[in-house]
Each structure stands twice: as C-alpha cells, then as structure tokens.
Scaffold this motif. Structure first.
Motif, mmCIF file in Angstrom:
data_model
loop_
_atom_site.group_PDB
_atom_site.id
_atom_site.type_symbol
_atom_site.label_atom_id
_atom_site.label_comp_id
_atom_site.label_asym_id
_atom_site.label_seq_id
_atom_site.Cartn_x
_atom_site.Cartn_y
_atom_site.Cartn_z
ATOM 1 N N GLU A 304 0.829 -1.209 0.000
ATOM 2 C CA GLU A 304 0.000 0.000 0.000
ATOM 3 C C GLU A 304 0.865 1.261 0.000
ATOM 4 O O GLU A 304 0.637 2.190 -0.774
ATOM 5 N N ARG A 305 1.859 1.288 0.883
ATOM 6 C CA ARG A 305 2.705 2.490 0.955
ATOM 7 C C ARG A 305 3.530 2.646 -0.325
ATOM 8 O O ARG A 305 3.691 3.748 -0.848
ATOM 9 N N ALA A 306 4.059 1.524 -0.838
ATOM 10 C CA ALA A 306 4.861 1.591 -2.066
ATOM 11 C C ALA A 306 4.016 2.098 -3.233
ATOM 12 O O ALA A 306 4.498 2.881 -4.064
ATOM 13 N N ASN A 307 2.759 1.690 -3.297
ATOM 14 C CA ASN A 307 1.880 2.181 -4.359
ATOM 15 C C ASN A 307 1.623 3.675 -4.217
ATOM 16 O O ASN A 307 1.578 4.397 -5.219
ATOM 17 N N GLU A 308 1.483 4.154 -2.983
ATOM 18 C CA GLU A 308 1.297 5.591 -2.776
ATOM 19 C C GLU A 308 2.522 6.368 -3.271
ATOM 20 O O GLU A 308 2.398 7.389 -3.963
ATOM 21 N N LEU A 309 3.710 5.881 -2.921
ATOM 22 C CA LEU A 309 4.944 6.544 -3.361
ATOM 23 C C LEU A 309 5.070 6.512 -4.884
ATOM 24 O O LEU A 309 5.410 7.515 -5.516
ATOM 25 N N ALA A 310 4.797 5.337 -5.475
ATOM 26 C CA ALA A 310 4.951 5.177 -6.917
ATOM 27 C C ALA A 310 3.938 6.017 -7.684
ATOM 28 O O ALA A 310 4.265 6.629 -8.714
ATOM 29 N N ASP A 311 2.686 6.051 -7.200
ATOM 30 C CA ASP A 311 1.665 6.848 -7.880
ATOM 31 C C ASP A 311 2.045 8.327 -7.862
ATOM 32 O O ASP A 311 1.869 9.042 -8.862
ATOM 33 N N GLN A 312 2.561 8.786 -6.732
ATOM 34 C CA GLN A 312 2.967 10.183 -6.622
ATOM 35 C C GLN A 312 4.110 10.496 -7.586
ATOM 36 O O GLN A 312 4.102 11.520 -8.282
ATOM 37 N N THR A 313 5.107 9.593 -7.647
ATOM 38 C CA THR A 313 6.250 9.819 -8.542
ATOM 39 C C THR A 313 5.819 9.767 -9.997
ATOM 40 O O THR A 313 6.244 10.600 -10.815
ATOM 41 N N LEU A 314 4.965 8.807 -10.341
ATOM 42 C CA LEU A 314 4.504 8.706 -11.732
ATOM 43 C C LEU A 314 3.710 9.947 -12.128
ATOM 44 O O LEU A 314 3.843 10.431 -13.260
ATOM 45 N N ALA A 315 2.925 10.479 -11.209
ATOM 46 C CA ALA A 315 2.187 11.712 -11.505
ATOM 47 C C ALA A 315 3.158 12.860 -11.794
ATOM 48 O O ALA A 315 2.946 13.652 -12.732
ATOM 49 N N GLU A 316 4.243 12.957 -11.031
ATOM 50 C CA GLU A 316 5.253 13.996 -11.288
ATOM 51 C C GLU A 316 5.926 13.781 -12.635
ATOM 52 O O GLU A 316 6.197 14.733 -13.367
ATOM 53 N N VAL A 317 6.215 12.522 -12.956
ATOM 54 C CA VAL A 317 6.858 12.199 -14.230
ATOM 55 C C VAL A 317 5.950 12.575 -15.399
ATOM 56 O O VAL A 317 6.380 13.192 -16.383
ATOM 57 N N ARG A 318 4.668 12.233 -15.301
ATOM 58 C CA ARG A 318 3.735 12.547 -16.387
ATOM 59 C C ARG A 318 3.573 14.054 -16.546
ATOM 60 O O ARG A 318 3.499 14.575 -17.677
ATOM 61 N N ALA A 319 3.533 14.766 -15.415
ATOM 62 C CA ALA A 319 3.417 16.224 -15.502
ATOM 63 C C ALA A 319 4.648 16.835 -16.163
ATOM 64 O O ALA A 319 4.549 17.724 -17.019
ATOM 65 N N ALA A 320 5.835 16.322 -15.770
ATOM 66 C CA ALA A 320 7.080 16.834 -16.343
ATOM 67 C C ALA A 320 7.159 16.557 -17.833
ATOM 68 O O ALA A 320 7.662 17.386 -18.625
ATOM 69 N N MET A 321 6.661 15.376 -18.252
ATOM 70 C CA MET A 321 6.734 14.990 -19.669
ATOM 71 C C MET A 321 5.591 15.577 -20.494
ATOM 72 O O MET A 321 5.587 15.453 -21.724
ATOM 73 N N GLY A 322 4.612 16.160 -19.819
ATOM 74 C CA GLY A 322 3.470 16.724 -20.550
ATOM 75 C C GLY A 322 2.512 15.663 -21.049
ATOM 76 O O GLY A 322 1.861 15.846 -22.093
ATOM 77 N N THR A 323 2.387 14.579 -20.307
ATOM 78 C CA THR A 323 1.478 13.500 -20.734
ATOM 79 C C THR A 323 0.273 13.372 -19.808
ATOM 80 O O THR A 323 -0.258 12.289 -19.602
ATOM 81 N N VAL A 324 -0.161 14.512 -19.251
ATOM 82 C CA VAL A 324 -1.387 14.546 -18.464
ATOM 83 C C VAL A 324 -2.470 15.150 -19.363
ATOM 84 O O VAL A 324 -2.374 16.315 -19.741
ATOM 85 N N TYR A 325 -3.453 14.373 -19.731
ATOM 86 C CA TYR A 325 -4.438 14.831 -20.710
ATOM 87 C C TYR A 325 -5.824 14.979 -20.073
ATOM 88 O O TYR A 325 -6.153 14.269 -19.135
#
Length: 325
Positions: A304-325
């Motif tokens: 559960e905690r690892a998924n919270e960390l990973a989801d947060q990081t992936l959201a930052e990655v998508r925002a940085a790459m401009g892949t949030v639609y």
C-alpha cells in the motif's frame, strides 16, 4: 533530510549467514538510526535468469520470515513486492528511452549475469535489468542504496537515468549514492563464497541439527594447527571467520585460541558459535511463523505504501513529460 534507503532481494530461496553479515545487519542498523527503509521483494526479477518462478508464494513467505527474524521492524520499514506496484513498473517505459543499447551491453554486472545465466539465450528482461533497478530506486526517490562493489555499475546507470530525465524534462529525481558495504565476503562450507546456488550456505532458517551437519561436512585440510590464512587455507579460514563474525572477535584471535586442537575442535567451536548466534533469530522466526496471515499483512501494508509513493512519482513524471491529458 531523512535518508531514504532502497534495498532488497530476489526471492530465490532462504537467506543465509552471508546475506546477514553482508546486508541484513546493515539494514537493521540503518533502521535503528532512523533511515526511511524501503525493502523490495524483487519477484519479477526472479525471471531474469529463470524460465519460471517456482513455489514463489512459499519463497516470499520465507523471505519475509527471514527479514522479521533478522530484526527488520514492519512499523519502521516498508517491505513490498515488485509485482504489486504497477506505477513503479510503468516508469520503465520513459526510463528505457534514456539509455542506449551499447550502454546496456557494456554494463559489467549484466555481462556477468548473462554469462552465468541458466537460460539458453538472453531475455529482454535480463538485458534491461539495470533499468529495472533504476525504476526500483527512483520510484521512491531513494537516495542511498547499499550495494557491494560489483553492483556499483547499476548505481551509475540509475544516476544516468535520473540525470538525463532531469535534463530533458525538469528536476524530478535525486541522484542516488551507492552505500558500499564494508562487510567481508563470507566463505561457505567449501571455502568459496557462500551462495544458495553452490549449496555451501548456512540458512538463517537452519535448525541446530542442520547447522551442525553442514559444519561437520565443511572442507578443511590436513594441517592440525589452526591459522587464519584465507589465501592458503580457504576452508579452515572460512570457519574461523564464521566464528569471529558470530562472536564479534578478531579471526586471528579465534585461530590462536584453537591452536593445535585441530579441525574437529574448530568445527565444534563454529557449530556452537553459529547456533548461539542464530538462537534469538530462530525464536523470533518461530513466533512469526505461527501466524503467516500476520506476516503477509506486513507485505500488504508495505504494498500500500509503495503504491502511494509510486503513484505520486509517476504523476510527477507525467506532468514533467506533458502527458497529463
């Protein structure tokens, strides 16, 4: 800032004394010092050099019991399974675009792993192993990674991935540092490096009788006088070093104490030292093993905690790459 330490193991069998003195003891000490410990059960990575992952549930249960018996505290350490964190594995796609095929081909650790692989040909999973490890480290923004010297090339690939991502898309990832272990390589019962695959290991889960049998069968030599000389007497010196580590003593002092009493006395001393050392771990393991449901709950909470960390990081990655639609 609190250090976040990422470390872990592939669930390929029982952990042994080589693992304990090489890594587990350091993890428990880092936990005691207040580091944020994130420990990965790298179940996907079992497949890098195997066609199938046999008895995986049983092996993962055993790994969790080894961790808990060794002193990892589930309230202070996050233990999670690789396969249970989709966002971690999704980081692989952008990360793979940041390294070249020649860079992967030059990685000495991958070369060695390919050379010793059980598979007839190299899978894409094995070839891209360093990028998987980069995702393992960077998903939680780990900044310290305990490794042996042979694993430092993986840290360099991880730093390369982080640096190139930051340069291309903006600052998201720290550049992790390898925390080199100063623990000696522990010889097994045949004088070679202790290893599950060589059949020369004393498992943390071994019973007192199993431990005695393994040490009785250990390789020694014809010289009755016991000395510590790893280069010339690997078998004898391995047993001496085992006693020294279990009793926190100098190996030369251990050897001098046994002196002319011979290999039989050395083996008795080693058996007593190992069994005394493992006794509290065996006691903790037996207590935890009575309730495997609670042990598996440790992994579920960690997932559960690892998924919270990973989801947060992936959201930052998508925002940085401009892949949030």
């Amino acid at each position: 800032m609190t250090d976040r330490v990422l470390t872990g193991d592939r669930p390929t069998g029982p952990l042994h004394l080589g693992h304990y003195f090489g890594t587990l003891r350091n993890r428990v000490e880092l936990q005691r010092q207040g580091a944020d410990m994130v420990v990965i059960v790298a179940d996907y990575q079992v497949l890098t050099d195997r066609d199938v992952a046999e008895r995986l549930r049983e092996t993962v249960d055993g790994l969790l019991l080894d961790y808990l018996a060794a002193g990892l505290d589930p309230e202070a350490t996050t233990v999670f399974a690789h396969s249970a964190v989709p966002a971690l594995n999704q980081l692989l796609l952008p990360f793979l675009s940041l390294v070249s095929v020649p860079e992967l081909q030059r990685n000495p650790t991958v070369k060695d792993e390919i050379q010793h692989s059980r598979q007839s040909s190299v899978s894409g999973l094995m070839f891209t192993y360093p990028v998987h490890q980069a995702a393992d480290i960077l998903f939680c923004k780990g900044n310290l990674v305990p490794v042996g010297q042979d694993q430092m090339p993986h840290i360099e690939i991880t730093r390369t991935v982080a640096r190139r991502f930051n340069e291309r898309y903006g600052p998201v990832f720290p550049l992790p540092e390898g925390l080199l272990s100063v623990a000696p390589v522990l010889p097994g019962t045949d004088g070679r490096k202790m290893s599950k695959s060589r059949g020369n290991a004393i498992a943390l889960s071994a019973t007192p009788d199993e431990t005695a049998r393994l040490i009785r069968g250990a390789t020694t030599d014809a010289d009755r006088h016991i000395t510590f000389d790893p280069g010339l007497r690997p078998g004898v010196s391995g047993l001496v070093q085992l006693v020294a580590l279990c009793q926190d003593r100098d190996p030369h002092e251990v050897a001098a104490e046994i002196g002319d009493a011979g290999a039989a006395a050395l083996k008795r001393t080693a058996t007593d030292a190992v069994n005394e050392f493992l006794a509290p771990m065996r006691e903790r393991r037996a207590a935890y093993a009575k309730d495997l449901g609670a042990v598996r709950e440790v992994l579920r909470r960690g997932n559960e905690r690892a998924n919270e960390l990973a989801d947060q990081t992936l959201a930052e990655v998508r925002a940085a790459m401009g892949t949030v639609y």
